[in-house]
Design an enzyme around this catalytic site. Structure first.
Site, PDB file in Angstrom:
ATOM      1  N   ARG A 143       0.961  -1.197  -0.012  1.00  0.00           N
ATOM      2  CA  ARG A 143      -0.082  -0.041   0.004  1.00  0.00           C
ATOM      3  C   ARG A 143       0.810   1.267   0.157  1.00  0.00           C
ATOM      4  O   ARG A 143       1.659   1.496   0.866  1.00  0.00           O
ATOM      5  CB  ARG A 143      -0.947   0.089   1.188  1.00  0.00           C
ATOM      6  CG  ARG A 143      -1.755   1.078   1.355  1.00  0.00           C
ATOM      7  CD  ARG A 143      -2.925   0.879   2.365  1.00  0.00           C
ATOM      8  NE  ARG A 143      -3.846   2.063   2.696  1.00  0.00           N
ATOM      9  CZ  ARG A 143      -3.890   2.644   3.476  1.00  0.00           C
ATOM     10  NH1 ARG A 143      -2.689   2.799   4.532  1.00  0.00           N
ATOM     11  NH2 ARG A 143      -4.697   3.553   3.708  1.00  0.00           N
ATOM     12  N   TYR A 170      -5.583   0.240  15.466  1.00  0.00           N
ATOM     13  CA  TYR A 170      -4.620   0.357  16.675  1.00  0.00           C
ATOM     14  C   TYR A 170      -5.468   0.327  17.797  1.00  0.00           C
ATOM     15  O   TYR A 170      -6.378  -0.440  17.999  1.00  0.00           O
ATOM     16  CB  TYR A 170      -4.190   1.887  16.113  1.00  0.00           C
ATOM     17  CG  TYR A 170      -3.437   1.980  14.747  1.00  0.00           C
ATOM     18  CD1 TYR A 170      -2.410   1.470  14.697  1.00  0.00           C
ATOM     19  CD2 TYR A 170      -4.036   2.586  13.854  1.00  0.00           C
ATOM     20  CE1 TYR A 170      -1.547   1.406  13.724  1.00  0.00           C
ATOM     21  CE2 TYR A 170      -3.249   2.698  12.477  1.00  0.00           C
ATOM     22  CZ  TYR A 170      -2.027   2.084  12.432  1.00  0.00           C
ATOM     23  OH  TYR A 170      -1.190   2.112  11.370  1.00  0.00           O
ATOM     24  N   ASN A 176      -6.577   8.162   2.557  1.00  0.00           N
ATOM     25  CA  ASN A 176      -6.204   7.482   3.675  1.00  0.00           C
ATOM     26  C   ASN A 176      -7.085   8.213   4.822  1.00  0.00           C
ATOM     27  O   ASN A 176      -7.097   9.284   5.072  1.00  0.00           O
ATOM     28  CB  ASN A 176      -4.733   7.562   3.939  1.00  0.00           C
ATOM     29  CG  ASN A 176      -4.351   7.037   5.524  1.00  0.00           C
ATOM     30  OD1 ASN A 176      -4.446   5.852   5.645  1.00  0.00           O
ATOM     31  ND2 ASN A 176      -3.852   8.026   6.247  1.00  0.00           N
ATOM     32  N   GLU A 177      -7.829   7.550   5.637  1.00  0.00           N
ATOM     33  CA  GLU A 177      -8.366   7.645   6.964  1.00  0.00           C
ATOM     34  C   GLU A 177      -9.052   9.050   7.050  1.00  0.00           C
ATOM     35  O   GLU A 177      -9.077  10.033   7.692  1.00  0.00           O
ATOM     36  CB  GLU A 177      -7.320   8.015   8.021  1.00  0.00           C
ATOM     37  CG  GLU A 177      -6.752   6.711   8.370  1.00  0.00           C
ATOM     38  CD  GLU A 177      -5.811   6.591   9.338  1.00  0.00           C
ATOM     39  OE1 GLU A 177      -5.578   7.655   9.869  1.00  0.00           O
ATOM     40  OE2 GLU A 177      -5.102   5.428   9.763  1.00  0.00           O
ATOM     41  N   HIS A 202      -8.727   0.358  10.331  1.00  0.00           N
ATOM     42  CA  HIS A 202      -7.316   0.589  10.707  1.00  0.00           C
ATOM     43  C   HIS A 202      -7.179   0.318  12.341  1.00  0.00           C
ATOM     44  O   HIS A 202      -8.022   0.927  13.207  1.00  0.00           O
ATOM     45  CB  HIS A 202      -6.741   1.935  10.653  1.00  0.00           C
ATOM     46  CG  HIS A 202      -6.723   2.315   9.112  1.00  0.00           C
ATOM     47  ND1 HIS A 202      -6.276   3.433   8.381  1.00  0.00           N
ATOM     48  CD2 HIS A 202      -6.852   1.564   8.111  1.00  0.00           C
ATOM     49  CE1 HIS A 202      -6.004   3.478   7.301  1.00  0.00           C
ATOM     50  NE2 HIS A 202      -6.365   2.361   6.897  1.00  0.00           N
TER      51      HIS A 202
END
Length: 922
Positions: A600, A742, A674-675, A740
């Site tokens: 990625r 975390y 992204n995000e 994602h």
């Protein structure tokens, strides 16, 4: 074989030495108005005494020690179904005693350990108007009894919330069968009959001819067993597969199969791969064979078990090719007589944890490794306090079964056969409620199948029954001996409207047109957490490459497929090209050498950092092709933004690059931004995603698209709530969602599983696009992330190769750009994917080498089962079982030229069975 009589003895074996030495010392009867009955008013015999206790409701209670019976008499004004609650306690540990009402056994009364008295609910018992007698007979352990209360039964509706196959890749015929089963559950009972084993006391058609001659009907379900066929120690083809094909394809019946797999009694002395006499094997617990080791790669037990699974998978794959599903019932009756030590089979001899490990291993090996997607998984429960400890979990079970053998009375310590046609409705409802009404409940084996009158009046909604075969003597002729099933009861059952027989199954049983399945994974049920997730109703419509016009990666249910139509599970790393452009080539090459199949790539649209040019993208794609990596591009500039304009700008950047993307749909997947969206909220996130998708598709881009969840990627609830809506907005229907993981999404095992299960309810594929071993505000359960993704056939991509700063340097996978030095995180990650990463088939060569002896994995000059076992061992434990370079070339014989996989072992078996003319498999 006196199997069924023998094994039921286990739970009550201690009663054999006990003598009834008491006389009746008291008698009491209770009026209709009473709803509470004290046990000290009961008649009792043997070692039962009245004890005083301030904690008892009437100041006293009964204590049962070494022997005896308790007969509690009470009256009810009207006959019907009643809920009974017995207040009792096991002395020192959980105990169980035999329970009957009006002479009809109700099974074992499971009594939890208690210093006082615990409520034990019997949901539904049929009582008659006037006097009734509840009897408790000594079985095992000392117990105290305080009182019983009764009330009219208020029964729950009979339904199951999870009626789609747990295998997201289940074949349409399996989905169709599950739909039919759920449509009749609680309304009818489906008839079933187990066939006898090969070389039994009579022919395999005996039971079926008896039923047809007596009743004019045949059972809808036929029971098979693959134990003899697949046993590595002595097994041979007994024709099971041919009979399954005939029953399903030619007669339109339903097939179920158990698996009495024998193991050597002295396994320590057994030589792997050798043949021994049947007498030196067993499926009982009288062996040193370890079920825990059977599920542990690299062990001798695992090699034996894998050999059996390999043979089994060959048969199931053949059935799958013909569109035949099987109600698959392996490792049954594991708990046996109750608790951790009551098992009578080897697969339960080490207790519940070892057993669950073996069940999960069996499921994952057959489903994920051997691609057996025609199985409906049935698991056996009991109704002990400990039974739920043995449950593998909702995600591994389709149907819960109970094996009913209550015509053998052990109350005196010796087996006495008594006709018992109770519908055991209390057991049915107890099991149904024990597992939160998630699964359909069936009588997967039985001696007596009860009667239509009892089943309907007691509202015992068993999905089906499957009577065990006639074993050749009075005590185990379960079908024809009237102590189990009288001729009249059999006629009444098979001719009743309530019972479904073979001729009453629908013609479209396996093509009923109602097979839509969102492909979601069932919510996880554990023995300590109650599942409250609502049933999944989302339906996702997917397209093939020809339909979408992409000719690249595409969505198939919840599977990501490459341009060749093969499933692709991402095992990759994130590479920060945007900030370390001169390191990208080196990083891609090194990552590929460490086992990744995708990268990625962090890019920029020029809003925050230097814009990634078209020539850069083209160069990155070429580097990926050189190293057989799938390239996933993402724009990083919109990270954490709540402005829809920022994700739209990212989409507009990709619109500029449309020609590059469309030229590489086979190699490039687009992660638009992204995000994007930092808030933990779903509606605005969905609106932004849809607008970005519109921009990309309006530009004519055909590539598969990945969308990160809200909350900086850590709010997968957004996918659960709005994912289906976002997916539906894409005209290509080619969207994948990314979490994602975390500290806020992946901090604990329960958190990981809950978030993945929830996201999968959207019906589209889900991946973990980023994760680490820890993060700013807490640890990450990286092991569960990887294991649960593998279990659900999901991709995952680690953050990140190298270059992290600002206090999160621990997220670097390597400490040198060439990958020669791994960090703690790198050691964990690359060891995990070492044997769990497959290159996309768009990169694999089509033609095999000409100078290879295909199938000869051990290089001994011959192709035989030893080579198949060698392959399985090398996959399970490559450090211990090492294939030489020549052996690796020889072993890659399944025709895919995709390296050594489980499919190669199957190809060798096909070849040895004469199903292939030569290797490699065409």
């Amino acid at each position: 074989m006196n199997l069924k009589l023998f094994k039921k003895a286990g739970a009550a074996v201690m009663a054999a030495a006990m003598m009834f030495n008491g006389v009746i010392v008291g008698s009491a009867s209770v009026s209709a108005a009473d709803s509470k009955v004290e046990f000290e008013t009961a008649d009792f015999t043997g070692d039962v005494t009245v004890e005083s206790g301030s904690g008892a409701s009437g100041g006293s209670y009964l204590k049962m020690t070494d022997s005896g019976t308790i007969s509690l008499k009470f009256n009810v004004a009207e006959g019907g179904l009643y809920k009974l609650t017995i207040y009792a306690g096991g002395i020192g540990s959980d105990k169980q005693q035999n329970l009957s009402v009006n002479g009809a056994p109700q099974g074992a009364l499971a009594i939890p350990e208690s210093d006082g008295f615990e409520a034990i609910v019997i949901p539904a018992v049929k009582l008659k108007a006037g006097e009734n007698t509840l009897t408790i007979e000594k079985s095992w352990g000392w117990s105290n009894f305080d009182y019983m209360s009764l009330e009219s039964a208020s029964l729950p509706s009979i339904n199951a919330t999870q009626t789609s196959p747990v295998d997201p890749e289940a074949i349409p015929e399996a989905k169709s069968l599950m739909n039919y089963l759920s449509s009749v559950y609680g309304k009818n009972i489906i008839s079933g009959q187990q066939e006898i084993y090969q070389y039994g006391p009579h022919g395999m058609e005996y039971e079926f001819e008896y039923l047809e001659k007596l009743t004019g009907h045949m059972p809808a379900i036929r029971g098979f067993d693959y134990g003899n066929f697949t046993c590595p120690a002595f097994g041979s083809d007994d024709g099971s597969t041919e009979r399954v094909i005939d029953w399903v394809k030619n007669r339109n019946g339903i097939a179920t199969s158990s698996w009495h797999l024998n193991v050597p009694t002295d396994f320590a002395s057994y030589t792997t791969g050798s043949k021994i006499a049947w007498e030196k094997t067993t499926y009982t617990q009288n062996t040193d064979f370890s079920p825990a080791k059977a599920a542990t790669p690299g062990t001798k037990e695992n090699a034996y078990y894998l050999a059996a699974l390999t043979t089994l998978a060959e048969e199931f794959n053949e059935l799958e090719e013909q569109g035949i599903p099987v109600l698959w019932r392996p490792l049954h009756e594991a708990e046996g007589g109750g608790g951790e030590t009551g098992s009578w089979f080897w697969w339960g001899r080490e207790g519940s944890e070892a057993y669950k490990k073996l069940w999960v291993y069996t499921y994952e090996t057959l489903t994920n490794d051997f691609d057996c997607h025609n199985l409906i998984w049935e698991w056996n429960s009991y109704d002990f306090p400990t039974s739920e400890n043995w449950y593998p979990g909702d995600q591994y079970v389709d149907i819960i079964g109970y094996d009913k053998y209550n015509c053998t009375d052990w109350s005196t310590g010796s087996p006495v056969l008594k006709h018992n046609d109770s519908a055991i409705s209390s057991t049915f409802y107890s099991i149904m409620e024990r597992y939160d009404n998630a699964k359909m409940v069936a009588m997967t084996e039985n001696d007596s199948f009860s009667t239509v009158e009892n089943l309907t009046s007691e509202k015992a909604g068993w999905l089906y029954f499957c009577t065990w075969y006639d074993g050749g003597s009075a005590d185990n002729n379960f079908l024809t001996n009237p102590v189990f099933n009288t001729e009249q009861d059999t006629i009444d059952m098979y001719k009743s409207d309530y019972c479904i027989t073979l001729d009453e199954l629908p013609a479209d049983l396996y093509k009923n047109g109602n097979t839509s399945n969102p492909g979601t994974t069932a919510p996880v049920k554990t023995t300590t957490t109650t599942t409250t997730t609502a049933p999944i109703t989302t339906t996702i419509t997917t397209t093939t490459p020809s339909q979408s016009g992409s000719k690249g990666f595409y969505v198939d249910g919840q599977t990501i497929r490459d341009a060749n139509g093969n499933a692709f599970e991402m095992r990759g790393v994130n590479i920060a090209h945007c900030w370390y452009k001169d390191k990208t080539e080196q990083s891609i090459k090194a990552a590929a050498e460490l086992g990744t199949n995708c990268v990625r790539i962090v890019c920029s649209n020029g809003v925050q950092w230097s814009k990634t040019t078209a020539s850069e993208l083209e160069q990155i794609i070429e580097w990926c092709k050189e190293n057989k990596q799938i390239c996933i591009f993402e724009v990083h500039d919109a990270t954490g933004s709540n402005n829809i304009s920022d994700i739209v700008k990212a989409a507009e950047y990709w619109a500029e690059m449309k020609d590059i993307l469309n030229a590489n749909t086979k190699y490039v997947i687009l992660n638009i931004a992204n995000e994007w969206y930092g808030d933990w909220q779903s509606a605005t996130w969905a609106d932004g995603c849809k607008q970005a998708i519109d921009v990309v598709r309006d530009a004519g881009i055909k590539n598969m698209i990945i969308m990160d969840s809200a909350g900086w990627g850590q709010y997968p609830t957004s996918i659960k709530e709005k994912g289906a809506e976002v997916f539906a907005s894409d005209p290509e229907k080619n969207i994948v969602f990314s979490i994602h993981m975390y500290e806020y999404a992946g901090g604990t095992a329960d958190m990981v599983k809950s978030n993945i299960d929830g996201a999968l309810q959207c019906g589209a594929p889900v991946i973990v696009g980023e994760f680490g071993l820890k993060h700013t505000d807490g640890d990450v359960d990286e092991a569960t992330v990887m294991n649960y993704c593998k279990q659900n056939k999901m991709g995952y991509i680690a953050w990140s190769w190298m270059g992290n700063s600002g206090g999160v340097e621990y997220l670097d996978l390597v400490s040198s750009w060439d990958g020669s030095k791994l960090t703690e995180w790198g050691e964990i990650y690359f060891n995990a994917i070492k044997n769990n990463s497959s290159i996309a088939t768009v990169y694999t060569a089509d033609q095999p080498s000409a100078n290879v002896k295909y199938g000869d994995a051990n290089c001994d000059g011959e192709v035989n089962m030893a080579d198949a076992v060698m392959i399985m061992q090398s996959i399970a434990n490559p450090n211990k079982y090492v294939l030489t370079a020549e052996g690796s070339k020889n072993a890659d014989c399944s025709g895919g030229n995709d390296g050594v996989t489980n499919k190669d072992a199957l190809a060798i078996q096909r070849f040895k069975l004469g199903l292939l003319v030569s290797l490699p498999e065409a």
